[in-house]
Design a protein around this motif. Sequence first.
Motif, PDB file in Angstrom:
ATOM      1  N   GLN A   1      -9.670   5.519   2.875  1.00  0.00           N
ATOM      2  CA  GLN A   1      -8.819   4.375   3.242  1.00  0.00           C
ATOM      3  C   GLN A   1      -9.063   3.951   4.678  1.00  0.00           C
ATOM      4  O   GLN A   1      -8.798   2.809   5.057  1.00  0.00           O
ATOM      5  CB  GLN A   1      -7.347   4.742   3.036  1.00  0.00           C
ATOM      6  N   GLY A   2      -9.540   4.874   5.493  1.00  0.00           N
ATOM      7  CA  GLY A   2      -9.920   4.517   6.854  1.00  0.00           C
ATOM      8  C   GLY A   2     -11.301   3.883   6.918  1.00  0.00           C
ATOM      9  O   GLY A   2     -11.561   3.016   7.750  1.00  0.00           O
ATOM     10  N   TYR A   3     -12.195   4.308   6.011  1.00  0.00           N
ATOM     11  CA  TYR A   3     -13.579   3.817   6.037  1.00  0.00           C
ATOM     12  C   TYR A   3     -13.678   2.379   5.540  1.00  0.00           C
ATOM     13  O   TYR A   3     -14.360   1.550   6.120  1.00  0.00           O
ATOM     14  CB  TYR A   3     -14.462   4.732   5.188  1.00  0.00           C
TER      15      TYR A   3
ATOM     16  N   PHE B   1      -7.735   3.682  -3.454  1.00  0.00           N
ATOM     17  CA  PHE B   1      -7.686   5.002  -2.811  1.00  0.00           C
ATOM     18  C   PHE B   1      -6.254   5.415  -2.480  1.00  0.00           C
ATOM     19  O   PHE B   1      -5.947   6.611  -2.421  1.00  0.00           O
ATOM     20  CB  PHE B   1      -8.565   5.015  -1.560  1.00  0.00           C
ATOM     21  N   ALA B   2      -5.368   4.453  -2.296  1.00  0.00           N
ATOM     22  CA  ALA B   2      -3.946   4.773  -2.113  1.00  0.00           C
ATOM     23  C   ALA B   2      -3.375   5.393  -3.386  1.00  0.00           C
ATOM     24  O   ALA B   2      -2.603   6.359  -3.335  1.00  0.00           O
ATOM     25  CB  ALA B   2      -3.163   3.524  -1.727  1.00  0.00           C
TER      26      ALA B   2
ATOM     27  N   LYS C   1      -9.158  -4.934   0.536  1.00  0.00           N
ATOM     28  CA  LYS C   1      -7.798  -4.713   0.015  1.00  0.00           C
ATOM     29  C   LYS C   1      -7.807  -3.943  -1.305  1.00  0.00           C
ATOM     30  O   LYS C   1      -6.979  -3.049  -1.514  1.00  0.00           O
ATOM     31  CB  LYS C   1      -7.076  -6.054  -0.187  1.00  0.00           C
ATOM     32  N   TRP C   2      -8.738  -4.302  -2.201  1.00  0.00           N
ATOM     33  CA  TRP C   2      -8.765  -3.648  -3.513  1.00  0.00           C
ATOM     34  C   TRP C   2      -9.120  -2.177  -3.380  1.00  0.00           C
ATOM     35  O   TRP C   2      -8.525  -1.316  -4.041  1.00  0.00           O
ATOM     36  CB  TRP C   2      -9.765  -4.353  -4.431  1.00  0.00           C
TER      37      TRP C   2
ATOM     38  N   ILE D   1       0.834  -1.209   0.000  1.00  0.00           N
ATOM     39  CA  ILE D   1       0.000   0.000   0.000  1.00  0.00           C
ATOM     40  C   ILE D   1       0.864   1.252   0.000  1.00  0.00           C
ATOM     41  O   ILE D   1       0.635   2.203  -0.769  1.00  0.00           O
ATOM     42  CB  ILE D   1      -0.935   0.011   1.232  1.00  0.00           C
ATOM     43  N   LEU D   2       1.876   1.268   0.863  1.00  0.00           N
ATOM     44  CA  LEU D   2       2.779   2.418   0.916  1.00  0.00           C
ATOM     45  C   LEU D   2       3.501   2.601  -0.410  1.00  0.00           C
ATOM     46  O   LEU D   2       3.646   3.723  -0.912  1.00  0.00           O
ATOM     47  CB  LEU D   2       3.791   2.231   2.056  1.00  0.00           C
ATOM     48  N   SER D   3       3.943   1.485  -0.968  1.00  0.00           N
ATOM     49  CA  SER D   3       4.645   1.530  -2.252  1.00  0.00           C
ATOM     50  C   SER D   3       3.729   2.029  -3.362  1.00  0.00           C
ATOM     51  O   SER D   3       4.127   2.840  -4.198  1.00  0.00           O
ATOM     52  CB  SER D   3       5.177   0.144  -2.601  1.00  0.00           C
TER      53      SER D   3
END
Length: 375
Positions: free
Chosen positions: A62-64, A74-75, A68-69, A20-22
Motif C-alpha cells: 500500500q506504500g509502494y 491490498f487494504a 486507488k484500485w 480505505i480505512l473502512s
Amino acid sequence: MLQGIYIKELKIGEDFLGFILSLRIFAVAIFSIPCAIFVNKYGRKKGIMVALLFVPISGALQGYFQDKWLLSIFAVIQGFSNAFLLVSEGPFLMENSNEKNRLKLFSYAFSDNVFSTMVGYYVFGHISNIFHNFFGIVNALRYSIIISGLIGVIGCVFIIFIEEAKAPVIGENNIFYKKAFSVIKQRHPRNFLVYNFIIGFGAGLVVPYFNVYLKYKVNATTDQIGLILALAMGAMGIGGLITPYMAIKFGKVKTIIICQVISIPFLMLIALPPSLIVVSFALFMRNALMNMAGPIVGNLSMEIIKEGERSIFASINNISGNLSRAVSAVVAGFIMKNFSNGYEIPYFITAILYLAATIYFYKSFSTLELKRKMA
C-alpha cells in the motif's frame, strides 16, 4: 501512523481515506468467521503465522503503489490477514495459561504489542522526516511505509518456535455455524457484542484519524506526530501493566468502567483547542485511560464463553466491532471533508457513544461480577 498522511499527500482526500480505512476494517469483519473455521481446523499458530506474514507485506504494498484500485485491493488483503490474528490471539492465550496467570498474560501481551508500536511510531516519525529532506514528502512516506512492512515480516521467524497446546477442534462448517447461533443466544456474550459494537462505532470515528488530525489540524510534523503517538502508546502500555492490580482491588467490571469514564473528558479536550501541547496531553491521557482496560476486556470476553466456543465468539466479536468501525470510518471521512469543524465533530459524537457503551456495560455485567464474589 503514516498511511493516512500518505493518502492525503497524494491529494486523494479524506473521503477516500475513510473508504480505505473502512474497507480494511470491513474485510476484518467479513473474513472473521472463515478465518475462525481455518484456525479451529489447523490451529492458532498457523493463523498467527498467516497474519504476521501477510499484514506487513500488504501494508508495504500500500506504500509502494499509488493507484486507488491497488490500494483498495491490498487494504482488503491486509484486513483479511489481520482477521487471522484477531480470532487466534485471545483463544491462544487462554489455552496456554491458567486461571492464576491468565490476566497477567493478557496484560503482558497487550503491553508488549503497545510498546513495540510505540517504538515504531517514534522511529518512523523521525525516519520519514529525515527522508523528507532528500526525497520530498510523498516518497519519504512511501519509503518509510515499505521499510516498516519489511521489518514486520521478521516476526514470522519467532512464531516457528511456539509450541501450542492442543485446542478443542470444531470439524464441520455447519457445526461451526450452529455453535455461532448458540453463542449469540447466550445473554452475556450477546450483551458483550452490543457493547463492542457501540465502542467500535465510536472508535472508528476518531482513532484512525489521530495522525491526520495532528498533521492537518494542529500542523504537527511527522517526527512530532511520531513522538506524540509514541508517548500515547507508551501511556497505554504502562496502563495495561497496571490494570491487573486495579482488577484485584476494584474487580474487572469496575476497573473497565472507571478507566472509560475518566477518559471521556480528555477525548473531548482533543477537539477543543488547536494547541499542540494541549492536544498531545489530552491524547496521552485518553489513550492511557481508554485502552488500559484492554487486557481485562479481552480476558473477560473469553471468560464469559465456554472453552470450545472461544474462536467462534472471537470471530463474532470481531464482526461486531469491526463492522461498526468500518461504517463509522466512512462517516468520519465524509464529515471531515464536507462540514465546517468537520475534524472536531467526530470527537463529540464518540464521547456520547463511549458514555452510552459504558452505562450499558455496567448494567450488563455488574451482576456477573457480584455473583463471582458470592461464589
